[in-house]
Write a protein that holds these residues in place. Structure first.
Motif, PDB file in Angstrom:
ATOM      1  N   GLU A 194       0.938  -0.976  -0.108  1.00  0.00           N
ATOM      2  CA  GLU A 194      -0.129   0.121   0.284  1.00  0.00           C
ATOM      3  C   GLU A 194       0.399   1.363   0.138  1.00  0.00           C
ATOM      4  O   GLU A 194       0.938   2.072  -0.367  1.00  0.00           O
ATOM      5  CB  GLU A 194      -1.127  -0.121   1.282  1.00  0.00           C
ATOM      6  CG  GLU A 194      -1.969  -1.183   1.228  1.00  0.00           C
ATOM      7  CD  GLU A 194      -2.959  -1.452   1.857  1.00  0.00           C
ATOM      8  OE1 GLU A 194      -2.522  -0.597   3.596  1.00  0.00           O
ATOM      9  OE2 GLU A 194      -4.240  -1.164   2.116  1.00  0.00           O
TER      10      GLU A 194
ATOM     11  N   ASP B 160      -3.540   3.313  -2.346  1.00  0.00           N
ATOM     12  CA  ASP B 160      -4.495   3.350  -3.176  1.00  0.00           C
ATOM     13  C   ASP B 160      -5.356   4.500  -3.561  1.00  0.00           C
ATOM     14  O   ASP B 160      -6.454   4.660  -4.316  1.00  0.00           O
ATOM     15  CB  ASP B 160      -6.137   2.614  -1.966  1.00  0.00           C
ATOM     16  CG  ASP B 160      -6.151   3.089  -0.837  1.00  0.00           C
ATOM     17  OD1 ASP B 160      -6.028   5.135  -0.463  1.00  0.00           O
ATOM     18  OD2 ASP B 160      -6.637   2.901   0.086  1.00  0.00           O
ATOM     19  N   ASP B 161      -5.419   5.563  -3.309  1.00  0.00           N
ATOM     20  CA  ASP B 161      -5.521   7.005  -3.423  1.00  0.00           C
ATOM     21  C   ASP B 161      -4.595   8.287  -3.362  1.00  0.00           C
ATOM     22  O   ASP B 161      -3.827   8.906  -2.204  1.00  0.00           O
ATOM     23  CB  ASP B 161      -7.053   7.356  -2.826  1.00  0.00           C
ATOM     24  CG  ASP B 161      -7.422   9.060  -2.977  1.00  0.00           C
ATOM     25  OD1 ASP B 161      -6.979   9.652  -4.107  1.00  0.00           O
ATOM     26  OD2 ASP B 161      -7.645   9.435  -2.259  1.00  0.00           O
TER      27      ASP B 161
ATOM     28  N   ASN C 214      -4.065  10.556  -4.530  1.00  0.00           N
ATOM     29  CA  ASN C 214      -4.168  11.877  -4.867  1.00  0.00           C
ATOM     30  C   ASN C 214      -4.674  12.566  -3.550  1.00  0.00           C
ATOM     31  O   ASN C 214      -5.100  13.762  -2.558  1.00  0.00           O
ATOM     32  CB  ASN C 214      -5.105  11.575  -5.594  1.00  0.00           C
ATOM     33  CG  ASN C 214      -5.679  12.223  -7.252  1.00  0.00           C
ATOM     34  OD1 ASN C 214      -3.844  12.428  -7.604  1.00  0.00           O
ATOM     35  ND2 ASN C 214      -6.374  11.410  -7.579  1.00  0.00           N
ATOM     36  N   ASP C 215      -4.200  11.441  -2.333  1.00  0.00           N
ATOM     37  CA  ASP C 215      -4.989  11.975  -0.544  1.00  0.00           C
ATOM     38  C   ASP C 215      -3.613  11.888   0.073  1.00  0.00           C
ATOM     39  O   ASP C 215      -3.433  10.852   0.348  1.00  0.00           O
ATOM     40  CB  ASP C 215      -5.837  10.545  -0.260  1.00  0.00           C
ATOM     41  CG  ASP C 215      -5.730  10.644   0.785  1.00  0.00           C
ATOM     42  OD1 ASP C 215      -5.424  12.300   1.603  1.00  0.00           O
ATOM     43  OD2 ASP C 215      -7.155  10.634   1.999  1.00  0.00           O
TER      44      ASP C 215
ATOM     45  N   ARG D  38      -3.266  10.522   3.171  1.00  0.00           N
ATOM     46  CA  ARG D  38      -3.598   8.781   3.296  1.00  0.00           C
ATOM     47  C   ARG D  38      -1.933   7.812   3.264  1.00  0.00           C
ATOM     48  O   ARG D  38      -1.335   7.607   3.779  1.00  0.00           O
ATOM     49  CB  ARG D  38      -4.383   8.095   2.353  1.00  0.00           C
ATOM     50  CG  ARG D  38      -4.682   7.098   2.189  1.00  0.00           C
ATOM     51  CD  ARG D  38      -5.026   6.093   3.721  1.00  0.00           C
ATOM     52  NE  ARG D  38      -4.959   4.671   3.536  1.00  0.00           N
ATOM     53  CZ  ARG D  38      -5.653   3.986   4.118  1.00  0.00           C
ATOM     54  NH1 ARG D  38      -5.699   3.927   5.392  1.00  0.00           N
ATOM     55  NH2 ARG D  38      -5.744   2.609   3.519  1.00  0.00           N
TER      56      ARG D  38
END
Length: 303
Positions: free
Chosen positions: A264, A269-270, A272-273, A276
Protein backbone atom coordinates in the motif's frame (compact mmCIF):
# COMPACT_ATOMS: atom_id res chain seq x y z
CA UNK A 1 1.65 1.01 13.85
CA UNK A 2 -1.12 2.08 16.20
CA UNK A 3 -3.93 4.26 14.91
CA UNK A 4 -5.11 7.48 16.49
CA UNK A 5 -8.88 7.86 16.77
CA UNK A 6 -10.55 10.61 14.75
CA UNK A 7 -10.69 12.81 17.85
CA UNK A 8 -7.79 11.77 20.10
CA UNK A 9 -7.27 13.16 23.58
CA UNK A 10 -3.90 14.61 24.50
CA UNK A 11 -4.62 13.81 28.15
CA UNK A 12 -5.15 10.16 27.22
CA UNK A 13 -1.80 10.15 25.41
CA UNK A 14 -0.05 11.79 28.36
CA UNK A 15 -1.39 9.02 30.57
CA UNK A 16 -0.12 6.44 28.08
CA UNK A 17 3.31 8.09 28.05
CA UNK A 18 3.52 7.97 31.86
CA UNK A 19 2.52 4.31 31.87
CA UNK A 20 5.06 3.61 29.16
CA UNK A 21 7.76 5.33 31.22
CA UNK A 22 7.23 2.75 33.92
CA UNK A 23 7.72 -0.02 31.37
CA UNK A 24 10.90 1.56 29.98
CA UNK A 25 12.35 1.90 33.48
CA UNK A 26 11.89 -1.83 34.04
CA UNK A 27 14.78 -2.38 31.62
CA UNK A 28 16.44 1.06 31.75
CA UNK A 29 16.22 2.86 35.13
CA UNK A 30 17.57 6.04 33.56
CA UNK A 31 14.72 6.36 31.04
CA UNK A 32 13.02 9.77 31.10
CA UNK A 33 9.50 10.96 30.32
CA UNK A 34 10.89 12.43 27.10
CA UNK A 35 12.12 8.95 26.13
CA UNK A 36 8.64 7.54 26.78
CA UNK A 37 6.95 10.32 24.82
CA UNK A 38 9.30 9.76 21.89
CA UNK A 39 8.66 5.99 21.96
CA UNK A 40 4.90 6.53 22.12
CA UNK A 41 5.04 8.94 19.19
CA UNK A 42 6.85 6.27 17.17
CA UNK A 43 4.08 3.81 18.06
CA UNK A 44 1.64 6.18 16.37
CA UNK A 45 3.89 6.75 13.37
CA UNK A 46 5.07 10.26 14.33
CA UNK A 47 8.70 11.34 14.48
CA UNK A 48 8.52 12.81 18.02
CA UNK A 49 6.19 14.01 20.77
CA UNK A 50 5.67 17.55 19.37
CA UNK A 51 4.63 16.03 16.04
CA UNK A 52 2.17 13.73 17.82
CA UNK A 53 0.71 16.66 19.77
CA UNK A 54 0.38 18.68 16.57
CA UNK A 55 -1.52 15.84 14.90
CA UNK A 56 -3.85 15.56 17.90
CA UNK A 57 -4.51 19.31 17.84
CA UNK A 58 -5.16 19.22 14.08
CA UNK A 59 -7.72 16.44 14.44
CA UNK A 60 -9.37 18.15 17.39
CA UNK A 61 -9.84 21.29 15.31
CA UNK A 62 -11.19 19.48 12.24
CA UNK A 63 -13.39 16.75 13.71
CA UNK A 64 -17.02 17.56 14.58
CA UNK A 65 -17.85 17.11 18.26
CA UNK A 66 -20.73 14.89 19.32
CA UNK A 67 -23.51 16.94 20.92
CA UNK A 68 -23.62 17.05 24.70
CA UNK A 69 -25.68 14.24 26.17
CA UNK A 70 -25.38 11.90 23.18
CA UNK A 71 -23.26 9.33 25.05
CA UNK A 72 -25.68 9.31 27.97
CA UNK A 73 -28.63 8.95 25.60
CA UNK A 74 -27.06 6.00 23.77
CA UNK A 75 -26.18 4.33 27.07
CA UNK A 76 -29.79 4.64 28.14
CA UNK A 77 -31.21 3.28 24.89
CA UNK A 78 -29.00 0.21 25.02
CA UNK A 79 -29.27 -0.30 28.77
CA UNK A 80 -25.57 0.24 29.41
CA UNK A 81 -25.97 2.05 32.70
CA UNK A 82 -24.60 5.46 33.67
CA UNK A 83 -21.39 6.96 32.33
CA UNK A 84 -18.83 7.37 35.07
CA UNK A 85 -15.63 8.57 33.36
CA UNK A 86 -13.75 8.41 30.07
CA UNK A 87 -12.20 5.10 29.01
CA UNK A 88 -8.70 4.57 30.40
CA UNK A 89 -5.71 2.90 28.69
CA UNK A 90 -4.18 -0.23 30.21
CA UNK A 91 -1.74 -1.48 27.60
CA UNK A 92 1.46 -0.28 29.28
CA UNK A 93 0.59 -0.92 32.92
CA UNK A 94 1.87 -4.02 34.74
CA UNK A 95 -1.63 -4.66 36.06
CA UNK A 96 -3.05 -4.29 32.57
CA UNK A 97 -0.76 -7.03 31.30
CA UNK A 98 -1.68 -9.25 34.24
CA UNK A 99 -5.39 -8.72 33.62
CA UNK A 100 -4.90 -9.52 29.95
CA UNK A 101 -3.33 -12.83 30.93
CA UNK A 102 -6.30 -13.55 33.19
CA UNK A 103 -8.73 -12.77 30.37
CA UNK A 104 -6.99 -15.17 28.00
CA UNK A 105 -6.71 -17.83 30.67
CA UNK A 106 -10.39 -17.57 31.57
CA UNK A 107 -11.48 -18.07 27.97
CA UNK A 108 -9.03 -20.92 27.40
CA UNK A 109 -10.09 -22.67 30.61
CA UNK A 110 -13.63 -22.88 29.24
CA UNK A 111 -12.21 -24.94 26.33
CA UNK A 112 -15.27 -24.31 24.17
CA UNK A 113 -14.91 -26.62 21.12
CA UNK A 114 -14.86 -24.83 17.77
CA UNK A 115 -15.24 -26.37 14.33
CA UNK A 116 -15.11 -23.19 12.28
CA UNK A 117 -12.18 -23.05 9.83
CA UNK A 118 -9.15 -21.10 10.97
CA UNK A 119 -8.94 -17.68 9.35
CA UNK A 120 -6.71 -18.05 6.23
CA UNK A 121 -5.02 -14.75 7.05
CA UNK A 122 -3.19 -16.38 9.96
CA UNK A 123 -2.21 -19.65 8.29
CA UNK A 124 -1.44 -18.78 4.63
CA UNK A 125 1.90 -17.24 3.70
CA UNK A 126 3.15 -15.79 0.45
CA UNK A 127 5.99 -17.57 -1.35
CA UNK A 128 9.43 -16.28 -0.45
CA UNK A 129 9.93 -15.11 -4.03
CA UNK A 130 7.15 -12.55 -3.56
CA UNK A 131 9.27 -10.68 -1.02
CA UNK A 132 12.09 -10.19 -3.52
CA UNK A 133 9.57 -8.93 -6.07
CA UNK A 134 8.25 -6.56 -3.40
CA UNK A 135 11.76 -5.22 -2.82
CA UNK A 136 12.14 -4.67 -6.56
CA UNK A 137 8.85 -2.76 -6.66
CA UNK A 138 10.02 -0.56 -3.79
CA UNK A 139 13.25 0.19 -5.61
CA UNK A 140 11.42 0.96 -8.86
CA UNK A 141 9.10 3.33 -6.99
CA UNK A 142 12.13 5.15 -5.55
CA UNK A 143 11.17 4.46 -1.95
CA UNK A 144 13.86 5.72 0.47
CA UNK A 145 13.42 2.59 2.60
CA UNK A 146 13.86 0.09 -0.26
CA UNK A 147 17.39 -0.84 0.80
CA UNK A 148 16.25 -1.17 4.41
CA UNK A 149 13.73 -3.73 3.20
CA UNK A 150 16.46 -5.51 1.23
CA UNK A 151 18.69 -5.70 4.31
CA UNK A 152 15.78 -7.07 6.37
CA UNK A 153 14.81 -9.83 3.91
CA UNK A 154 17.05 -12.55 5.45
CA UNK A 155 15.42 -12.00 8.86
CA UNK A 156 11.92 -11.94 7.34
CA UNK A 157 12.52 -15.14 5.40
CA UNK A 158 14.03 -16.76 8.48
CA UNK A 159 10.60 -16.37 10.09
CA UNK A 160 9.21 -18.74 7.44
CA UNK A 161 10.90 -21.54 9.34
CA UNK A 162 8.57 -20.97 12.29
CA UNK A 163 5.35 -22.81 11.49
CA UNK A 164 2.31 -23.65 13.57
CA UNK A 165 1.54 -27.32 14.18
CA UNK A 166 -2.25 -27.40 13.91
CA UNK A 167 -2.89 -30.52 11.85
CA UNK A 168 -3.76 -32.63 14.88
CA UNK A 169 -4.50 -29.85 17.35
CA UNK A 170 -7.73 -29.61 19.32
CA UNK A 171 -9.27 -26.28 18.36
CA UNK A 172 -11.19 -24.15 20.84
CA UNK A 173 -12.99 -20.82 20.65
CA UNK A 174 -10.48 -17.97 20.94
CA UNK A 175 -10.80 -14.18 20.72
CA UNK A 176 -7.85 -13.92 18.28
CA UNK A 177 -7.71 -10.12 18.48
CA UNK A 178 -7.48 -9.14 22.16
CA UNK A 179 -4.75 -6.57 21.57
CA UNK A 180 -4.01 -3.56 23.81
CA UNK A 181 -6.04 -1.13 21.70
CA UNK A 182 -9.13 -3.33 22.07
CA UNK A 183 -9.39 -3.28 25.87
CA UNK A 184 -10.32 -0.64 28.43
CA UNK A 185 -10.66 -0.41 32.18
CA UNK A 186 -14.26 -0.59 33.34
CA UNK A 187 -15.71 1.63 36.05
CA UNK A 188 -15.02 -1.00 38.71
CA UNK A 189 -11.42 -1.51 37.60
CA UNK A 190 -12.11 -4.64 35.56
CA UNK A 191 -10.75 -5.27 32.08
CA UNK A 192 -13.33 -4.81 29.31
CA UNK A 193 -12.67 -6.58 26.00
CA UNK A 194 -14.24 -4.46 23.25
CA UNK A 195 -13.54 -6.52 20.13
CA UNK A 196 -14.97 -9.97 19.40
CA UNK A 197 -15.58 -9.74 15.64
CA UNK A 198 -12.68 -12.06 14.83
CA UNK A 199 -13.38 -14.75 17.45
CA UNK A 200 -12.81 -18.20 16.01
CA UNK A 201 -10.81 -21.41 16.10
CA UNK A 202 -7.28 -21.68 17.48
CA UNK A 203 -5.41 -23.52 20.22
CA UNK A 204 -4.54 -21.99 23.58
CA UNK A 205 -0.84 -22.22 22.69
CA UNK A 206 -1.25 -20.33 19.43
CA UNK A 207 -3.40 -17.60 20.95
CA UNK A 208 -0.95 -17.09 23.81
CA UNK A 209 1.77 -16.81 21.16
CA UNK A 210 -0.21 -14.04 19.48
CA UNK A 211 -0.91 -12.35 22.81
CA UNK A 212 2.73 -12.24 23.87
CA UNK A 213 3.76 -10.50 20.64
CA UNK A 214 1.17 -7.77 21.25
CA UNK A 215 1.33 -7.30 25.02
CA UNK A 216 5.02 -7.78 25.85
CA UNK A 217 7.03 -6.52 22.86
CA UNK A 218 6.04 -2.86 22.91
CA UNK A 219 7.96 -0.65 22.78
CA UNK A 220 10.54 -3.46 23.04
CA UNK A 221 10.74 -6.98 24.44
CA UNK A 222 10.09 -6.83 28.19
CA UNK A 223 10.62 -9.95 30.35
CA UNK A 224 8.73 -8.36 33.25
CA UNK A 225 5.73 -7.89 30.99
CA UNK A 226 5.86 -11.56 30.03
CA UNK A 227 6.00 -12.51 33.72
CA UNK A 228 3.00 -10.26 34.51
CA UNK A 229 0.96 -11.74 31.68
CA UNK A 230 1.87 -15.29 32.73
CA UNK A 231 1.01 -14.54 36.37
CA UNK A 232 -2.47 -13.40 35.38
CA UNK A 233 -3.00 -16.44 33.17
CA UNK A 234 -1.90 -18.85 35.92
CA UNK A 235 -4.50 -17.39 38.28
CA UNK A 236 -7.24 -19.12 36.28
CA UNK A 237 -5.65 -21.73 34.00
CA UNK A 238 -2.61 -23.91 33.44
CA UNK A 239 0.07 -22.18 31.40
CA UNK A 240 0.31 -23.89 27.99
CA UNK A 241 3.54 -25.51 26.89
CA UNK A 242 5.16 -23.10 24.47
CA UNK A 243 7.91 -23.43 21.89
CA UNK A 244 8.74 -21.48 18.74
CA UNK A 245 5.94 -23.18 16.81
CA UNK A 246 3.50 -21.54 19.24
CA UNK A 247 4.28 -18.25 17.46
CA UNK A 248 3.53 -19.70 14.01
CA UNK A 249 0.16 -17.99 13.66
CA UNK A 250 1.51 -14.70 15.04
CA UNK A 251 4.38 -14.87 12.53
CA UNK A 252 2.03 -15.48 9.61
CA UNK A 253 -0.27 -12.63 10.59
CA UNK A 254 2.68 -10.25 11.00
CA UNK A 255 4.24 -11.24 7.68
CA UNK A 256 0.95 -10.75 5.85
CA UNK A 257 0.31 -7.42 7.57
CA UNK A 258 3.82 -6.21 6.76
CA UNK A 259 3.65 -7.32 3.12
CA UNK A 260 0.28 -5.63 2.60
CA UNK A 261 1.39 -2.43 4.36
CA UNK A 262 4.46 -2.16 2.13
CA UNK A 263 2.35 -2.83 -0.98
CA UNK A 264 0.00 0.00 0.00
CA UNK A 265 2.90 2.36 0.66
CA UNK A 266 4.31 1.61 -2.80
CA UNK A 267 0.97 1.95 -4.55
CA UNK A 268 -1.53 3.95 -2.41
CA UNK A 269 -5.19 3.28 -3.08
CA UNK A 270 -5.72 7.04 -3.51
CA UNK A 271 -2.50 8.72 -4.70
CA UNK A 272 -4.30 12.08 -4.68
CA UNK A 273 -4.77 11.93 -0.91
CA UNK A 274 -1.45 13.10 0.60
CA UNK A 275 -2.63 12.50 4.16
CA UNK A 276 -3.45 8.87 3.43
CA UNK A 277 -0.21 8.38 1.50
CA UNK A 278 1.77 9.85 4.39
CA UNK A 279 0.11 7.49 6.83
CA UNK A 280 0.89 4.46 4.66
CA UNK A 281 4.51 5.57 4.35
CA UNK A 282 4.90 5.93 8.12
CA UNK A 283 3.34 2.54 8.74
CA UNK A 284 5.73 0.82 6.32
CA UNK A 285 8.74 2.51 7.90
CA UNK A 286 7.51 1.63 11.38
CA UNK A 287 7.27 -2.05 10.51
CA UNK A 288 10.76 -2.04 9.01
CA UNK A 289 12.19 -0.18 12.00
CA UNK A 290 10.69 -2.61 14.54
CA UNK A 291 10.40 -5.99 12.82
CA UNK A 292 9.45 -9.31 14.36
CA UNK A 293 12.51 -11.59 14.54
CA UNK A 294 13.28 -15.16 15.53
CA UNK A 295 15.66 -13.91 18.23
CA UNK A 296 12.92 -11.73 19.70
CA UNK A 297 10.44 -14.60 19.82
CA UNK A 298 13.02 -16.82 21.49
CA UNK A 299 13.37 -14.23 24.26
CA UNK A 300 9.63 -14.51 24.97
CA UNK A 301 10.11 -18.18 25.81
CA UNK A 302 12.54 -17.38 28.61
CA UNK A 303 10.27 -16.69 31.56
Amino acid sequence: MRLLPDRPSIEYLRKEAKDLLGVLRESNPDASLADAQRALAAEYGERDWPALKAEVERRAAETPTAPDGLAEELAGVFGLGSLSEPARPVSFTPMGRCWAGTTYGTLHALAIPSETPINPYVIWRRPEADWYLLRDRARAAGKPWAEQLDALLPALLDLHGIEADIASAKLILCNQNCIPSHVRLGRHGELVVMEWDFAGSLTAELEVGIALTHWTMRPSINPKAVAAFREGYLDVAEWPKLDLSSFGVAVTAWLNWTYNAICEAIDPDDPNDPERAGFLEREAVGLLDRPMTRAGLEQLLVV
